[in-house]
Scaffold this active site. Sequence first.
Site, PDB file in Angstrom:
ATOM      1  N   LYS A   9     -11.543 -41.899  12.995  1.00 16.06           N
ATOM      2  CA  LYS A   9     -12.108 -40.093  12.526  1.00 16.06           C
ATOM      3  C   LYS A   9     -11.927 -40.547  10.567  1.00 16.06           C
ATOM      4  CE  LYS A   9     -12.076 -38.676  17.563  1.00 16.06           C
ATOM      5  NZ  LYS A   9     -11.871 -37.145  18.162  1.00 16.06           N
ATOM      6  N   TYR A  49     -21.458 -38.134  21.127  1.00  9.89           N
ATOM      7  CA  TYR A  49     -20.943 -37.522  21.903  1.00  9.89           C
ATOM      8  C   TYR A  49     -21.632 -36.103  22.583  1.00  9.89           C
ATOM      9  CZ  TYR A  49     -16.494 -37.188  19.417  1.00  9.89           C
ATOM     10  OH  TYR A  49     -15.034 -37.650  19.063  1.00  9.89           O
ATOM     11  N   ASN A 112      -7.768 -34.622  14.996  1.00 11.24           N
ATOM     12  CA  ASN A 112      -6.735 -36.002  16.435  1.00 11.24           C
ATOM     13  C   ASN A 112      -7.000 -37.230  15.962  1.00 11.24           C
ATOM     14  OD1 ASN A 112      -9.840 -35.965  17.814  1.00 11.24           O
ATOM     15  ND2 ASN A 112      -8.865 -35.290  19.560  1.00 11.24           N
ATOM     16  N   HIS A 115     -10.405 -41.787  17.993  1.00  9.08           N
ATOM     17  CA  HIS A 115     -11.329 -41.952  19.580  1.00  9.08           C
ATOM     18  C   HIS A 115     -11.574 -42.957  20.141  1.00  9.08           C
ATOM     19  CE1 HIS A 115     -15.040 -41.758  21.793  1.00  9.08           C
ATOM     20  NE2 HIS A 115     -14.977 -42.873  21.762  1.00  9.08           N
ATOM     21  N   GLU A 126     -20.354 -47.411  25.007  1.00  8.88           N
ATOM     22  CA  GLU A 126     -20.387 -46.779  23.747  1.00  8.88           C
ATOM     23  C   GLU A 126     -19.904 -47.794  22.274  1.00  8.88           C
ATOM     24  OE1 GLU A 126     -15.988 -44.419  23.941  1.00  8.88           O
ATOM     25  OE2 GLU A 126     -17.711 -42.409  24.403  1.00  8.88           O
TER      26      GLU A 126
HETATM   27  P1  IDP Z   1     -11.298 -37.103  23.608  1.00  8.56           P
HETATM   28  O1  IDP Z   1     -11.532 -37.749  22.040  1.00  8.56           O
HETATM   29  O2  IDP Z   1      -9.225 -37.051  24.067  1.00  8.56           O
HETATM   30  O3  IDP Z   1     -11.790 -38.302  24.361  1.00  8.56           O
HETATM   31  P2  IDP Z   1     -12.642 -34.971  25.086  1.00  8.56           P
HETATM   32  O4  IDP Z   1     -12.346 -34.373  25.928  1.00  8.56           O
HETATM   33  O5  IDP Z   1     -14.020 -36.003  24.644  1.00  8.56           O
HETATM   34  O6  IDP Z   1     -11.469 -35.992  23.926  1.00  8.56           O
HETATM   35  O7  IDP Z   1     -13.022 -34.365  23.315  1.00  8.56           O
HETATM   36  C1  IDP Z   1     -13.891 -35.310  22.821  1.00  8.56           C
HETATM   37  C2  IDP Z   1     -13.340 -34.842  20.802  1.00  8.56           C
HETATM   38  O8  IDP Z   1     -14.197 -33.497  20.987  1.00  8.56           O
HETATM   39  C3  IDP Z   1     -11.845 -34.443  20.613  1.00  8.56           C
HETATM   40  O9  IDP Z   1     -11.768 -35.815  20.341  1.00  8.56           O
HETATM   41  C4  IDP Z   1     -12.051 -33.670  19.871  1.00  8.56           C
HETATM   42  O10 IDP Z   1     -11.802 -34.842  18.609  1.00  8.56           O
HETATM   43  C5  IDP Z   1     -13.114 -32.747  20.111  1.00  8.56           C
HETATM   44  N1  IDP Z   1     -12.820 -31.924  20.892  1.00  8.56           N
HETATM   45  C6  IDP Z   1     -12.379 -31.721  22.155  1.00  8.56           C
HETATM   46  N2  IDP Z   1     -11.754 -30.474  22.363  1.00  8.56           N
HETATM   47  C7  IDP Z   1     -12.110 -29.450  21.844  1.00  8.56           C
HETATM   48  C8  IDP Z   1     -12.063 -28.209  21.283  1.00  8.56           C
HETATM   49  O11 IDP Z   1     -12.023 -27.401  22.648  1.00  8.56           O
HETATM   50  N3  IDP Z   1     -12.229 -27.588  20.064  1.00  8.56           N
HETATM   51  C9  IDP Z   1     -12.444 -28.224  19.134  1.00  8.56           C
HETATM   52  N4  IDP Z   1     -12.299 -29.048  19.255  1.00  8.56           N
HETATM   53  C10 IDP Z   1     -12.057 -29.876  20.404  1.00  8.56           C
HETATM   54 MG    MG Z   2     -13.561 -38.269  25.263  1.00  8.78          MG
END
Ligand code: IDP
Ligand code: MG
Length: 149
Positions: A9, A49, A112, A115, A126
């Site tokens: 990212k 997304y 984080n 992805h 994807e």
């Molecule tokens: P993942 O990336 O571990 O699969 P997902 O639940 O699919 O997690 O969420 C996609 C992305 O959305 C996360 O990696 C993060 O960047 C963002 N995200 C998810 N939940 C939150 C939140 O509560 N606050 C801010 N960003 C979030």
């Molecule tokens: Mg995800």
Amino acid sequence: MEKTLILVKPDGVQRGLIGEIIGRFERRGLKLVGMKFIQMTPELAGEHYGVHRERPFYKSLVEYITSGPVVAMAWEGNNAVAAARATMGATKPVEAAPGTIRGDLGMEIGRNLVHGSDSPENGVNEVNLFFRPEELVTWSRATDSWIIE
Ligand code: IDP
Ligand code: MG
């Protein structure tokens, strides 16, 4: 063979962690079959997304993922999706285990770093969203017999 889409990212790119992050998947034994350096458009981010469209963090998520370039990769292997998710660590970096990308390198859920597809079916979808068939490389890896029994 199972495929997963991995993104470094924009925070990973800006922080100079591309090599660090790619190296972990490479050393794990996943096989790289596609890679490109791109800045995601809002349209691509919306498709990628789409499942999160109704979530409160959606707008900031799209701003984040389109804020700078990403490295998009297709990696292949037996159980590639689960292996990559384990290497990434939990979505919230403070809950991610030490030794994982997020657990070693991250602090906040909105930064984080990486992805990875969350199911084999989404891995296929994807990878197809980011890569045309001719952009994926079929190659034999000399070390395969030392990684795959
Ligand atoms: P993942 O990336 O571990 O699969 P997902 O639940 O699919 O997690 O969420 C996609 C992305 O959305 C996360 O990696 C993060 O960047 C963002 N995200 C998810 N939940 C939150 C939140 O509560 N606050 C801010 N960003 C979030
Ligand atoms: Mg995800």
